[in-house]
Motif scaffolding. Structure first.
Motif, PDB file in Angstrom:
ATOM      1  N   ARG A 115       0.809  -1.222   0.000  1.00 58.04           N
ATOM      2  CA  ARG A 115       0.000   0.000   0.000  1.00 58.04           C
ATOM      3  C   ARG A 115       0.841   1.270   0.000  1.00 58.04           C
ATOM      4  NH1 ARG A 115      -5.393   0.524  -0.777  1.00 58.04           N
ATOM      5  NH2 ARG A 115      -5.371   2.258   0.710  1.00 58.04           N
ATOM      6  N   GLN A 116       2.146   1.139  -0.138  1.00 64.06           N
ATOM      7  CA  GLN A 116       2.995   2.321  -0.050  1.00 64.06           C
ATOM      8  C   GLN A 116       2.719   3.317  -1.173  1.00 64.06           C
ATOM      9  OE1 GLN A 116       4.377   2.864   2.553  1.00 64.06           O
ATOM     10  NE2 GLN A 116       5.592   1.187   3.386  1.00 64.06           N
ATOM     11  N   ALA A 117       2.215   2.857  -2.296  1.00 68.10           N
ATOM     12  CA  ALA A 117       1.929   3.770  -3.400  1.00 68.10           C
ATOM     13  C   ALA A 117       0.956   4.856  -2.977  1.00 68.10           C
ATOM     14  CB  ALA A 117       1.369   2.998  -4.595  1.00 68.10           C
ATOM     15  N   PHE A 118       0.033   4.525  -2.089  1.00 71.86           N
ATOM     16  CA  PHE A 118      -0.941   5.515  -1.636  1.00 71.86           C
ATOM     17  C   PHE A 118      -0.291   6.527  -0.694  1.00 71.86           C
ATOM     18  CE2 PHE A 118      -3.407   2.016  -3.194  1.00 71.86           C
ATOM     19  CZ  PHE A 118      -4.474   2.622  -3.841  1.00 71.86           C
ATOM     20  N   ASN A 119       0.695   6.066   0.085  1.00 66.38           N
ATOM     21  CA  ASN A 119       1.453   7.010   0.911  1.00 66.38           C
ATOM     22  C   ASN A 119       2.282   7.940   0.038  1.00 66.38           C
ATOM     23  OD1 ASN A 119       0.470   5.830   3.298  1.00 66.38           O
ATOM     24  ND2 ASN A 119       2.125   4.332   3.326  1.00 66.38           N
ATOM     25  N   VAL A 120       2.862   7.390  -1.042  1.00 65.31           N
ATOM     26  CA  VAL A 120       3.618   8.220  -1.975  1.00 65.31           C
ATOM     27  C   VAL A 120       2.688   9.254  -2.619  1.00 65.31           C
ATOM     28  CG1 VAL A 120       4.940   8.246  -4.128  1.00 65.31           C
ATOM     29  CG2 VAL A 120       5.332   6.437  -2.450  1.00 65.31           C
ATOM     30  N   ALA A 180      -0.027  -5.943   4.919  1.00 67.63           N
ATOM     31  CA  ALA A 180       1.158  -6.749   5.204  1.00 67.63           C
ATOM     32  C   ALA A 180       0.991  -8.176   4.691  1.00 67.63           C
ATOM     33  CB  ALA A 180       1.430  -6.748   6.708  1.00 67.63           C
ATOM     34  N   LEU A 181      -0.191  -8.749   4.857  1.00 66.96           N
ATOM     35  CA  LEU A 181      -0.441 -10.101   4.357  1.00 66.96           C
ATOM     36  C   LEU A 181      -0.304 -10.146   2.837  1.00 66.96           C
ATOM     37  CD1 LEU A 181      -3.500 -11.115   6.575  1.00 66.96           C
ATOM     38  CD2 LEU A 181      -1.190 -12.044   6.732  1.00 66.96           C
ATOM     39  N   HIS A 182      -0.847  -9.155   2.152  1.00 67.58           N
ATOM     40  CA  HIS A 182      -0.730  -9.103   0.690  1.00 67.58           C
ATOM     41  C   HIS A 182       0.731  -8.989   0.264  1.00 67.58           C
ATOM     42  CE1 HIS A 182      -4.810  -9.043  -0.964  1.00 67.58           C
ATOM     43  NE2 HIS A 182      -5.186  -8.341   0.092  1.00 67.58           N
ATOM     44  N   THR A 183       1.500  -8.183   0.992  1.00 66.15           N
ATOM     45  CA  THR A 183       2.913  -7.998   0.648  1.00 66.15           C
ATOM     46  C   THR A 183       3.677  -9.309   0.760  1.00 66.15           C
ATOM     47  OG1 THR A 183       2.904  -5.684   1.354  1.00 66.15           O
ATOM     48  CG2 THR A 183       5.043  -6.787   1.264  1.00 66.15           C
ATOM     49  N   VAL A 184       3.527  -9.990   1.886  1.00 64.15           N
ATOM     50  CA  VAL A 184       4.255 -11.241   2.113  1.00 64.15           C
ATOM     51  C   VAL A 184       3.812 -12.309   1.118  1.00 64.15           C
ATOM     52  CG1 VAL A 184       4.564 -13.128   3.774  1.00 64.15           C
ATOM     53  CG2 VAL A 184       4.772 -10.745   4.512  1.00 64.15           C
ATOM     54  N   ALA A 185       2.517 -12.345   0.811  1.00 58.54           N
ATOM     55  CA  ALA A 185       2.017 -13.339  -0.147  1.00 58.54           C
ATOM     56  C   ALA A 185       2.594 -13.132  -1.539  1.00 58.54           C
ATOM     57  CB  ALA A 185       0.492 -13.277  -0.200  1.00 58.54           C
ATOM     58  N   ALA A 186       2.969 -11.897  -1.859  1.00 67.24           N
ATOM     59  CA  ALA A 186       3.527 -11.595  -3.183  1.00 67.24           C
ATOM     60  C   ALA A 186       5.015 -11.919  -3.288  1.00 67.24           C
ATOM     61  CB  ALA A 186       3.304 -10.120  -3.520  1.00 67.24           C
ATOM     62  N   MET A 187       5.658 -12.193  -2.163  1.00 68.16           N
ATOM     63  CA  MET A 187       7.086 -12.497  -2.164  1.00 68.16           C
ATOM     64  C   MET A 187       7.296 -13.998  -2.383  1.00 68.16           C
ATOM     65  SD  MET A 187       8.043 -10.031   1.088  1.00 68.16           S
ATOM     66  CE  MET A 187       9.813 -10.357   1.075  1.00 68.16           C
ATOM     67  N   PRO A 188       8.353 -14.398  -3.086  1.00 69.84           N
ATOM     68  CA  PRO A 188       8.582 -15.825  -3.348  1.00 69.84           C
ATOM     69  C   PRO A 188       8.920 -16.575  -2.069  1.00 69.84           C
ATOM     70  CG  PRO A 188      10.461 -14.526  -4.066  1.00 69.84           C
ATOM     71  CD  PRO A 188       9.392 -13.551  -3.685  1.00 69.84           C
ATOM     72  N   GLY A 189       8.394 -17.790  -1.954  1.00 73.24           N
ATOM     73  CA  GLY A 189       8.615 -18.592  -0.758  1.00 73.24           C
ATOM     74  C   GLY A 189       7.310 -18.893  -0.053  1.00 73.24           C
ATOM     75  N   ARG A 190       7.373 -19.825   0.859  1.00 70.31           N
ATOM     76  CA  ARG A 190       6.192 -20.193   1.639  1.00 70.31           C
ATOM     77  C   ARG A 190       5.857 -19.075   2.616  1.00 70.31           C
ATOM     78  NH1 ARG A 190       5.527 -25.084   5.795  1.00 70.31           N
ATOM     79  NH2 ARG A 190       7.374 -24.030   6.625  1.00 70.31           N
ATOM     80  N   SER A 191       4.587 -18.673   2.692  1.00 65.94           N
ATOM     81  CA  SER A 191       4.167 -17.558   3.538  1.00 65.94           C
ATOM     82  C   SER A 191       3.718 -18.046   4.910  1.00 65.94           C
ATOM     83  CB  SER A 191       3.021 -16.789   2.884  1.00 65.94           C
ATOM     84  OG  SER A 191       3.398 -16.294   1.625  1.00 65.94           O
ATOM     85  N   ILE A 192       4.312 -17.468   5.956  1.00 66.18           N
ATOM     86  CA  ILE A 192       3.972 -17.761   7.350  1.00 66.18           C
ATOM     87  C   ILE A 192       3.663 -16.423   8.026  1.00 66.18           C
ATOM     88  CG2 ILE A 192       4.746 -18.815   9.510  1.00 66.18           C
ATOM     89  CD1 ILE A 192       4.750 -20.810   7.261  1.00 66.18           C
ATOM     90  N   ALA A 193       2.727 -16.415   8.977  1.00 71.05           N
ATOM     91  CA  ALA A 193       2.442 -15.190   9.733  1.00 71.05           C
ATOM     92  C   ALA A 193       2.403 -15.492  11.216  1.00 71.05           C
ATOM     93  CB  ALA A 193       1.116 -14.578   9.299  1.00 71.05           C
ATOM     94  N   ALA A 194       3.040 -14.626  11.997  1.00 69.64           N
ATOM     95  CA  ALA A 194       2.908 -14.640  13.451  1.00 69.64           C
ATOM     96  C   ALA A 194       2.140 -13.385  13.819  1.00 69.64           C
ATOM     97  CB  ALA A 194       4.278 -14.664  14.121  1.00 69.64           C
TER      98      ALA A 194
END
Length: 448
Positions: free
Chosen positions: A281-286, A341-355
């Motif tokens: 969502r940083q584009a909206f802050n920009v 934050a969930l969308h960001t991590v899901a877009a990154m390569p690798g298995r997604s885990i959240a704490a």
């Protein structure tokens, strides 16, 4: 962003008269700075003894003198063995009054920034984009931090950027005379602090207090997609967001490293880039920050060039590569920021885990919002969600995905068992949960 120069030129006599206080000591003594922290006292500073729910600044006034404070401001009847001192009815009101006095001395444009999320990031972006601007290096956005930001402003700063928080009606209005913004920004309205705002309309009203603080020649910068903020005002308005808007976000996302990608349309011109900070969502802050640049008459090209290397404030979408990648976003949380934050991590390569820890102060929507975040993690393909502390509804949204950990130590053990090389793990919760300790622990484990 520049470092502050200590250029206050006030005497104790001046200050006592301004505050309507009683001075015990030499009125000709000069002070060069104002502080509320006895652990770090600039030479010849004025220490103001603020009392809060968990501390009493009067207990540290003597330490402040010993550390080099020129004088202390205390409440009447307190610290009678200390000299010089100024006795006042209320020290928090005295701090604000001094900020009001300092604001009358400042001639540079002042930008006030509030909103449910993105305040600190937008503040950092604006401060980086305007050469010579001054802003607090930390999230100083409350009744103490805002006055301290104003009081620390160098007289030769090109602009003053003030982050302004609010937990309820009247909070921003109470600070308005110390800010007196020339540009007022509301980044967005989410579902936060509803226990104190009472309703979503009450939240909008409270944030709009910053717009109400504008002079007639000021400019409001508001999101185009938020109808609760579309109100009739006499001042100029610049909108940002999805079309139609003055600053249109035509693309928002992240690259493989989680770094934010943006594309903006301003009139017939297109501006695009990649930030050094992460977040979908940083584009909206920009876009909000570009709205400020437009309000101040700055070149958009130069402004965007200045923000490219901004890394953001600690514990906000800090990406730490290693054996597995840790995204430390533990500074705070609400439904909007957790979703981003969930969308960001899901877009990154690798298995997604959240704490994930609790999102605090949601009032009557607490369970439904936690359930929605659990469901979102499931829909985005997360492999596991470790809920730290009370669940509040995450498991209702993703019963097969959630594992519970009673505390940070248990969460660390659970993550140690779960995490594999190449995974990406998000750590996020409201500030009260203190999950930065968990993030730092697993960052250490992931570091080769």
């Amino acid at each position: 962003m520049i470092e502050p120069e200590l250029d206050l030129h006030w005497t104790l006599g001046d200050i006592a008269r301004s505050l309507g206080g009683v001075l015990v000591g030499d009125p000709s003594v000069s002070i060069t700075a104002v502080t509320t922290d006895s652990r770090s006292v600039p030479t010849d500073a004025l220490f103001i003894a603020i009392s809060g729910e968990r501390f009493n600044g009067h207990d540290f006034a003597a330490s402040a003198i010993a550390e080099g404070a020129a004088a202390v401001v205390v409440e009447s009847g307190q610290c009678r063995d200390l000299t010089p001192r100024i006795e006042v009815e209320g020290t928090i009101e005295a701090l604000r009054a001094l900020a009001v006095e300092r604001r009358t001395e400042l001639t540079m444009p002042v930008v006030g920034i509030t909103g449910s999320t993105g305040k600190t990031t937008t503040k950092d972006l604006v401060a980086a984009g305007i050469t010579g601007a001054w802003a607090s290096p930390r999230s100083y956005n409350n009744e103490i931090g805002v006055p301290l930001t104003v009081l620390s402003t160098p007289a030769d700063a090109a602009a003053l950027i003030v982050e302004v928080g609010s937990r309820g009606a009247g909070d921003i209005r109470w600070l308005a005379s110390a800010i007196r913004p020339d540009v007022a920004v509301i980044t967005n309205l989410g579902v936060v602090h509803l226990e104190t705002f009472g309703s979503e309309s009450g939240l909008a009203d409270a944030k709009f207090e910053l717009i109400e603080a504008l002079s007639l020649s000021g400019t409001a910068v508001i999101p185009s997609d938020e109808p609760r903020l579309h109100r009739s005002i006499e001042q100029r308005t610049i909108t940002f967001g999805t079309s139609p808007a003055d600053v249109v976000v035509s693309r928002s996302g992240v690259n493989r490293d989680g770094a934010a990608i943006y594309e903006l349309l301003v009139a017939a011109d297109t501006y695009s880039g990649t930030l050094a900070m992460a977040g979908s969502r940083q584009a909206f802050n920009v876009a909000a920050a570009v709205g400020v640049a437009m309000a101040l008459g700055s070149s958009i090209e130069s402004f965007l060039a200045g923000i490219q290397t901004v890394s953001g404030s600690p514990w906000r979408m800090d990406v730490h590569p290693g054996l597995y990648t840790v995204v430390n976003d533990a500074y705070n949380a609400n439904p909007q920021s957790v979703a981003a934050a969930l969308h960001t991590v899901a877009a990154m390569p690798g298995r997604s885990i959240a704490a994930l820890g609790p999102m605090a102060e949601l009032g009557g929507v607490c369970e439904s919002q936690h359930r929605a975040m659990g469901a979102l993690a499931a829909s985005l393909g997360f492999a596991k969600v470790v809920v730290v502390g009370p669940d509040h509804g995450y498991a209702l949204g993703a019963p097969r995905l959630v594992t519970h950990a009673t505390d940070i130590h248990a969460a660390r053990d659970t993550l140690t068992d779960i995490l594999e090389p190449g995974d990406v793990v998000l750590v996020k919760a409201s500030r009260s949960a203190g999950l930065e300790r968990l993030a730092l622990a697993i960052i250490k484990e992931a570091t080769p």
